[in-house]
Design a protein around this motif. Structure first.
Motif, PDB file in Angstrom:
ATOM      1  N   GLN A  45       0.837  -1.190   0.000  1.00  0.00           N
ATOM      2  CA  GLN A  45       0.000   0.000   0.000  1.00  0.00           C
ATOM      3  C   GLN A  45       0.871   1.237   0.000  1.00  0.00           C
ATOM      4  N   LEU A  46       0.436   2.254  -0.734  1.00  0.00           N
ATOM      5  CA  LEU A  46       1.120   3.542  -0.779  1.00  0.00           C
ATOM      6  C   LEU A  46       0.106   4.631  -0.460  1.00  0.00           C
ATOM      7  N   THR A  47       0.435   5.462   0.535  1.00  0.00           N
ATOM      8  CA  THR A  47      -0.462   6.536   0.953  1.00  0.00           C
ATOM      9  C   THR A  47       0.309   7.849   0.982  1.00  0.00           C
ATOM     10  N   MET A  48      -0.267   8.895   0.369  1.00  0.00           N
ATOM     11  CA  MET A  48       0.314  10.234   0.399  1.00  0.00           C
ATOM     12  C   MET A  48      -0.642  11.160   1.140  1.00  0.00           C
ATOM     13  N   ARG A  49      -0.087  12.081   1.938  1.00  0.00           N
ATOM     14  CA  ARG A  49      -0.919  12.983   2.722  1.00  0.00           C
ATOM     15  C   ARG A  49      -0.331  14.391   2.679  1.00  0.00           C
ATOM     16  N   LEU A  50      -1.208  15.393   2.492  1.00  0.00           N
ATOM     17  CA  LEU A  50      -0.819  16.792   2.541  1.00  0.00           C
ATOM     18  C   LEU A  50      -1.543  17.458   3.701  1.00  0.00           C
ATOM     19  N   SER A  51      -0.841  18.269   4.459  1.00  0.00           N
ATOM     20  CA  SER A  51      -1.466  19.001   5.557  1.00  0.00           C
ATOM     21  C   SER A  51      -0.852  20.389   5.625  1.00  0.00           C
ATOM     22  N   SER A  52      -1.716  21.382   5.857  1.00  0.00           N
ATOM     23  CA  SER A  52      -1.246  22.756   5.897  1.00  0.00           C
ATOM     24  C   SER A  52      -2.234  23.622   6.653  1.00  0.00           C
ATOM     25  N   GLN A  53      -1.727  24.687   7.274  1.00  0.00           N
ATOM     26  CA  GLN A  53      -2.577  25.686   7.899  1.00  0.00           C
ATOM     27  C   GLN A  53      -2.943  26.789   6.924  1.00  0.00           C
ATOM     28  N   GLU A  54      -2.291  26.793   5.786  1.00  0.00           N
ATOM     29  CA  GLU A  54      -2.587  27.790   4.768  1.00  0.00           C
ATOM     30  C   GLU A  54      -3.401  27.123   3.676  1.00  0.00           C
ATOM     31  N   SER A  55      -4.715  27.044   3.877  1.00  0.00           N
ATOM     32  CA  SER A  55      -5.590  26.288   2.984  1.00  0.00           C
ATOM     33  C   SER A  55      -5.639  26.879   1.587  1.00  0.00           C
ATOM     34  N   ASN A  56      -5.510  28.212   1.454  1.00  0.00           N
ATOM     35  CA  ASN A  56      -5.592  28.817   0.123  1.00  0.00           C
ATOM     36  C   ASN A  56      -4.434  28.377  -0.766  1.00  0.00           C
ATOM     37  N   LYS A  57      -3.233  28.409  -0.199  1.00  0.00           N
ATOM     38  CA  LYS A  57      -2.062  27.997  -0.983  1.00  0.00           C
ATOM     39  C   LYS A  57      -2.135  26.515  -1.322  1.00  0.00           C
ATOM     40  N   LEU A  58      -2.603  25.737  -0.376  1.00  0.00           N
ATOM     41  CA  LEU A  58      -2.718  24.310  -0.632  1.00  0.00           C
ATOM     42  C   LEU A  58      -3.752  24.044  -1.712  1.00  0.00           C
ATOM     43  N   GLY A  59      -4.852  24.802  -1.693  1.00  0.00           N
ATOM     44  CA  GLY A  59      -5.875  24.634  -2.721  1.00  0.00           C
ATOM     45  C   GLY A  59      -5.355  25.002  -4.100  1.00  0.00           C
ATOM     46  N   TYR A  60      -4.598  26.112  -4.183  1.00  0.00           N
ATOM     47  CA  TYR A  60      -4.016  26.497  -5.468  1.00  0.00           C
ATOM     48  C   TYR A  60      -3.069  25.427  -5.988  1.00  0.00           C
ATOM     49  N   ALA A  61      -2.261  24.859  -5.100  1.00  0.00           N
ATOM     50  CA  ALA A  61      -1.312  23.822  -5.513  1.00  0.00           C
ATOM     51  C   ALA A  61      -2.037  22.586  -6.025  1.00  0.00           C
ATOM     52  N   ALA A  62      -3.201  22.257  -5.418  1.00  0.00           N
ATOM     53  CA  ALA A  62      -3.940  21.076  -5.849  1.00  0.00           C
ATOM     54  C   ALA A  62      -4.638  21.302  -7.179  1.00  0.00           C
ATOM     55  N   VAL A  63      -5.041  22.559  -7.453  1.00  0.00           N
ATOM     56  CA  VAL A  63      -5.790  22.851  -8.670  1.00  0.00           C
ATOM     57  C   VAL A  63      -4.863  23.007  -9.873  1.00  0.00           C
ATOM     58  N   MET A  64      -3.618  23.388  -9.659  1.00  0.00           N
ATOM     59  CA  MET A  64      -2.715  23.676 -10.764  1.00  0.00           C
ATOM     60  C   MET A  64      -2.564  22.520 -11.759  1.00  0.00           C
ATOM     61  N   PRO A  65      -2.369  21.257 -11.334  1.00  0.00           N
ATOM     62  CA  PRO A  65      -2.266  20.179 -12.334  1.00  0.00           C
ATOM     63  C   PRO A  65      -3.511  20.051 -13.200  1.00  0.00           C
ATOM     64  N   LEU A  66      -4.703  20.280 -12.616  1.00  0.00           N
ATOM     65  CA  LEU A  66      -5.937  20.200 -13.391  1.00  0.00           C
ATOM     66  C   LEU A  66      -6.011  21.326 -14.412  1.00  0.00           C
ATOM     67  N   VAL A  67      -5.615  22.537 -13.999  1.00  0.00           N
ATOM     68  CA  VAL A  67      -5.635  23.671 -14.930  1.00  0.00           C
ATOM     69  C   VAL A  67      -4.673  23.432 -16.091  1.00  0.00           C
ATOM     70  N   ILE A  68      -3.482  22.913 -15.799  1.00  0.00           N
ATOM     71  CA  ILE A  68      -2.499  22.653 -16.856  1.00  0.00           C
ATOM     72  C   ILE A  68      -3.017  21.601 -17.828  1.00  0.00           C
TER      73      ILE A  68
END
Length: 217
Positions: free
Chosen positions: A185-208
């Motif tokens: 099993q392989l599990t990846m996890r992201l955690s941050s207190q800066e939700s806006n930056k994390l959201g932008y980082a997650a959306v960027m691959p979809l936009v590209i």
């Protein structure tokens, strides 16, 4: 199912050094099936032989369809403040007929970021690096078969790979395990207190990906 466990540790001071020796006692209760209860009593003793080296011995006894008992020996080596190496080996025996003995060994390497050096008053305070990496391998022999397993668990700052202005204090965590049956099993996890930056980082691959489809002739 019901699980109940308890544990206590006593530290001893020898030769004027606190915590050089310690003993740990514990018990576990766990339901197995509808009517059976697994009862386990365990005890461990550790002794600090020298700086960075601890040795330990332990034993346990459990009752499930008869009495079973086991022994183990371990060594904990810490050559540097940011690295630890643990090795443990043991065996389990049963008084029930036709149940063979089981033998096992576990190797573990723990790494973390070296301690930050003190900075001068005129220098900006550096963030503590939360880098951690744990790698382990286990082996167990039972019924003339050897089962093998591997585990990797780690975390690091995403800013180590991506500019800080995009990810901020985002932590990247990973868990990976694999056994001798070629399953894992392989599990990846992201955690941050800066939700806006994390959201932008997650959306960027979809936009590209969408932009590539739109502009593709």
């Amino acid at each position: 199912s019901l699980t109940l466990d308890g544990e206590g540790t006593v530290h001893y001071g020898l030769d004027g050094e606190k915590g050089r020796a310690s003993t740990t006692y514990g018990f576990d209760l766990q339901t197995v099936g509808d009517k059976e209860m697994l009862r386990t009593v365990r005890a461990d003793a550790r002794y600090k032989i020298m700086q960075g080296l601890k040795m330990g011995l332990g034993g346990n006894m459990c009752e499930l369809r008869g009495q079973n008992y086991g022994y183990k020996a371990e060594a904990r080596l810490r050559p540097m403040s940011w690295a630890k190496f643990n090795v443990a080996a043991g065996m389990m025996k049963s008084r029930v007929d036709k149940i063979p003995d089981a033998h096992g060994m576990n190797l573990e390497l723990l790494l973390r970021s070296p301690l930050q050096t003190d900075t001068r008053d005129d220098e900006p305070q550096k963030k503590n690096d939360p880098f951690q990496l744990a790698m382990s391998a286990s082996f167990m022999k039972w019924r003339n078969e050897v089962a093998k397993g591997m585990n990797i668990n780690g975390q690091m700052l995403a800013s180590s790979l991506i500019p800080d202005e995009y990810v901020g204090d985002t932590l990247v965590g990973m868990k990976f395990n694999l056994n001798s049956r070629s399953t894992g099993q392989l599990t990846m996890r992201l955690s941050s207190q800066e939700s806006n930056k994390l959201g932008y980082a997650a959306v960027m691959p979809l936009v590209i990906a969408l932009w590539g489809r739109i502009t593709d002739p």
